[in-house]
Design an enzyme around this catalytic site. Structure first.
Site: not given
Length: 258
Positions: A10-11, A100, A109, A184
């Site tokens: 996103t950024n 892993y 990241d 709401t």
């Protein structure tokens, strides 16, 4: 000075380090359609705004979870900075012992966060990163990266609720006046915020149970301060954890070059 780029879905967060000091930082939208020249001109404007030029930068490192954007960024670095950037990926020295099943699957990241987390806070350690996805990383007392969990980010969940429920509006992520919403919007805010607080507390508690030594819990990402303000399970909010990790990796991989 070192220029660091953390490219998220996103950024994209940019930073300039002078030694160990983060002198400047910016957050821009990640765009898969921008060309090398568009990125170059945008970054030129950001640098010029704080009195810097391309020539002030002597090194660049990039972490990205968006492969399509890398071609433009690498060409931008060569064309405007005249620097070949260091890319976080296969072949880079991290110093991490990754347990892993397939270490290559660990996102850039998450690797960068783990490097910074161990350096700053020691181990054992749990790192929660509130990004497009919310990631949980567990590092044991032997500084081994054991794995973690990946969940939909809070914004993804909010947008899905808006998109799939015809009568529910798009809302701002904010703390409601009460857990019991009276309309709401406040009901949605309560459900989203406290639902995520519950998720964090649940996952982190289960990870903590795997360790004989209580791990420190570090949160980073845009919504980390809001979530941490509602939970005692987070020990430290570090908004620049990823940028710190990038600087450390740059130093680790260039120390012999002077």
């Amino acid at each position: 000075m070192i220029f660091v780029l953390d490219v998220g879905n996103t950024n994209t967060v940019l930073g300039v380090y002078d030694g160990d000091e983060l002198k400047h930082h910016w957050r821009i939208e990640t765009s898969r359609s921008k060309t090398e020249d568009e990125y170059g001109m945008m970054i030129k404007a950001l640098l010029n705004h704080v009195g810097l030029q391309f020539s002030d930068i002597r090194g660049i490192i990039i972490s990205s979870v968006v492969p399509p954007i890398m071609f433009a960024l690498e060409r931008m670095c060569l064309k405007y900075f005249h620097i070949k950037p260091l890319i976080v990926g296969p072949g880079i020295k991290t110093g991490l012992d990754i347990k892993y099943d397939n270490p290559r699957e660990v996102g850039a990241d998450r690797i960068v966060n783990a490097v910074a987390g161990i350096h700053l806070y020691g181990s054992p350690l749990i790192i929660v990163d509130f990004g497009t996805a919310t990631t949980y990383c567990y590092i044991n007392e032997h500084k081994q990266y054991m794995g973690g969990a990946i969940a939909p980010g809070i914004m993804i969940s909010t947008e899905a609720l808006f998109a799939r429920a015809a009568k529910l509006p798009r809302i701002e992520i904010a703390r409601p006046d009460d857990i019991i919403g009276k309309n709401t919007v406040s009901a949605m805010q309560a459900g989203i915020l406290y639902g995520y607080v519950g998720q964090v507390e649940g996952i982190v508690s289960r990870m903590k149970a795997k360790s004989k030594i209580p791990p420190k819990v570090i949160a980073t990402g845009g919504l980390a301060p809001l979530i941490a303000s509602e939970s005692d399970i987070i020990d430290v909010v570090d908004p620049f954890l990823t940028l710190t990790g990038l600087k450390l990796l740059y130093e680790k991989n260039t120390e012999k070059k002077g």
